[in-house]
Enzyme design. Structure first.
Site, PDB file in Angstrom:
ATOM      1  N   LYS A   1      66.585  24.252 -41.716  1.00 40.78           N
ATOM      2  CA  LYS A   1      66.500  25.596 -41.876  1.00 40.78           C
ATOM      3  C   LYS A   1      67.763  26.095 -40.841  1.00 40.78           C
ATOM      4  O   LYS A   1      68.704  26.887 -41.357  1.00 40.78           O
ATOM      5  CB  LYS A   1      65.492  26.246 -41.434  1.00 40.78           C
ATOM      6  CG  LYS A   1      64.366  26.202 -42.398  1.00 40.78           C
ATOM      7  CD  LYS A   1      62.973  26.467 -41.814  1.00 40.78           C
ATOM      8  CE  LYS A   1      61.610  26.419 -42.701  1.00 40.78           C
ATOM      9  NZ  LYS A   1      60.280  26.547 -42.355  1.00 40.78           N
TER      10      LYS A   1
ATOM     11  N   GLN B   1      57.473  28.023 -36.733  1.00 41.71           N
ATOM     12  CA  GLN B   1      57.291  26.605 -37.653  1.00 41.71           C
ATOM     13  C   GLN B   1      55.679  26.301 -37.319  1.00 41.71           C
ATOM     14  O   GLN B   1      55.189  26.274 -36.482  1.00 41.71           O
ATOM     15  CB  GLN B   1      58.199  25.673 -37.456  1.00 41.71           C
ATOM     16  CG  GLN B   1      57.968  24.331 -38.396  1.00 41.71           C
ATOM     17  CD  GLN B   1      58.339  24.730 -39.766  1.00 41.71           C
ATOM     18  OE1 GLN B   1      59.222  25.727 -40.110  1.00 41.71           O
ATOM     19  NE2 GLN B   1      57.850  24.146 -40.831  1.00 41.71           N
TER      20      GLN B   1
ATOM     21  N   ASP C   1      59.173  34.899 -43.069  1.00 37.92           N
ATOM     22  CA  ASP C   1      58.201  33.971 -43.663  1.00 37.92           C
ATOM     23  C   ASP C   1      57.312  34.681 -44.498  1.00 37.92           C
ATOM     24  O   ASP C   1      56.637  34.081 -45.459  1.00 37.92           O
ATOM     25  CB  ASP C   1      57.258  32.961 -42.634  1.00 37.92           C
ATOM     26  CG  ASP C   1      57.923  31.833 -42.430  1.00 37.92           C
ATOM     27  OD1 ASP C   1      58.590  31.262 -43.426  1.00 37.92           O
ATOM     28  OD2 ASP C   1      57.722  31.285 -41.294  1.00 37.92           O
TER      29      ASP C   1
HETATM   30  N1  GUN Z   1      55.040  25.113 -42.593  1.00 38.09           N
HETATM   31  C1  GUN Z   1      54.971  25.027 -43.699  1.00 38.09           C
HETATM   32  N2  GUN Z   1      55.631  25.640 -44.673  1.00 38.09           N
HETATM   33  C2  GUN Z   1      56.137  26.696 -43.720  1.00 38.09           C
HETATM   34  C3  GUN Z   1      56.856  27.803 -43.946  1.00 38.09           C
HETATM   35  O1  GUN Z   1      57.227  28.077 -45.109  1.00 38.09           O
HETATM   36  N3  GUN Z   1      57.135  28.476 -42.859  1.00 38.09           N
HETATM   37  C4  GUN Z   1      56.753  28.282 -41.607  1.00 38.09           C
HETATM   38  N4  GUN Z   1      57.029  28.838 -40.542  1.00 38.09           N
HETATM   39  N5  GUN Z   1      55.924  27.039 -41.504  1.00 38.09           N
HETATM   40  C5  GUN Z   1      55.732  26.303 -42.513  1.00 38.09           C
END
Ligand code: GUN
Length: 295
Positions: free
Chosen positions: A50, A94, A117
């Site tokens: 990311k 995350q 998110d």
């Molecule tokens: N863990 C698995 N998928 C995601 C996501 O799209 N965003 C975040 N922050 N954590 C995740």
């Protein structure tokens, strides 16, 4: 059969974003802040990817790393600092988080205006009502992929396997919404669904998001169906350079020949998730910097 190449589709979106950043002027860049708790290998990889993608399109990024045994209140303070930081447009924490931290408490502490998110209940509620909101990055990325490859969804029967807040539930809402890549009749399946195999076999579009490698087999797929594989499970493989391989929820080799279009794993939905996140971050930046004139 068309391979829905996430690399191609996400690159097209990243190229658009790069141009958009340039048109903003050099002192105005979208800024994403990511919080990573602990050092889970998969989470490390996702967050690094990311951050790297932010750099690629010219966004600012900040990575906040916290120890696995960090207290919930310290994590909440870190989020509060980012909420108050005017230079930060988007915040993501995350997931998953260590067991001693209440995930929902953390999600709700993020300013909904910076919740790129789309997990905050305010954004989830807006999505249900068809209002502008941050759409969770994976379902958003899948919608972008369907658009990129001109997949016809109107009036189709879509089966979503999995009902998580991150993928399955928002995906079902988007596919049923009045949207160019929506207007499906949607069935959402989960661990208590009876006759799941039969339901899948009647689907025009299958979105597999349950996290069980190779779960969708060829008897569950109608000829000509579109298959979207959200699975990204690490499966031990001593022959692989890293000691593991990434496996999707679909038994690709046997399913692919029956489909009209299918996403590969890796190289499919995972890359689109990042594209969705970057688009949300750009939107957060635009929302926060828009000059509005009273009329
Ligand atoms: N863990 C698995 N998928 C995601 C996501 O799209 N965003 C975040 N922050 N954590 C995740």
């Amino acid at each position: 059969m068309v391979i829905l190449d996430g690399k191609k589709a996400s690159q097209a979106i990243k190229n658009q974003l790069k141009q958009q950043v340039l048109s903003l002027g050099s002192d105005k860049k979208p800024h994403l802040a990511a919080i990573l708790v602990g050092n889970d290998g998969a989470s490390e990889t996702y967050v690094a990817s990311k951050v790297r993608s932010c750099e690629e399109v010219g966004f600012e990024s900040t990575l906040v790393r916290l120890d696995n045994d960090v207290s919930e209140s310290t994590l909440l303070q870190a989020i509060e600092t980012l909420n108050a930081d005017d230079s930060v447009d988007g915040i993501l924490v995350q997931l998953p988080l260590p067991k001693h931290i209440r995930e929902q408490r953390v999600i709700e502490s993020i300013d909904a205006e910076k919740d790129v998110d789309g997990f905050h209940p305010v954004n989830a509620g807006k999505l249900v009502q068809g209002l502008p909101s941050f759409i969770p990055a994976t379902p958003y990325g899948i919608m972008l992929m369907l658009a990129h490859f001109n997949i016809d969804t109107k009036g189709k029967h879509a089966v979503v396997i999995g009902r998580s807040n991150i993928v399955g539930r928002p995906m079902s809402i988007l596919l049923s919404s009045n949207h160019p890549q929506g207007n499906c009749t949607v069935t959402i399946c989960h661990s208590h669904t009876k006759n799941l195999e039969d339901i899948c076999a009647r689907a025009d579009i299958i979105v597999a998001a349950l996290g069980r490698p190779g779960f969708v087999t060829n008897n569950m797929v109608k000829d000509g169906a579109v298959v979207i594989d959200v699975g990204i499970t690490r499966v031990e493989d001593s022959a692989a350079p890293k000691g593991y391989r990434i496996k999707g929820d679909v038994a690709y080799e046997e399913v692919a020949p029956k489909t009209s279009a299918i996403t590969p794993v890796p190289g499919g939905v995972g890359l689109m998730t990042i594209a969705g996140l970057l688009k949300n971050t750009m939107q957060a930046h635009l929302n926060r910097t828009q000059i509005t004139v009273d009329r």
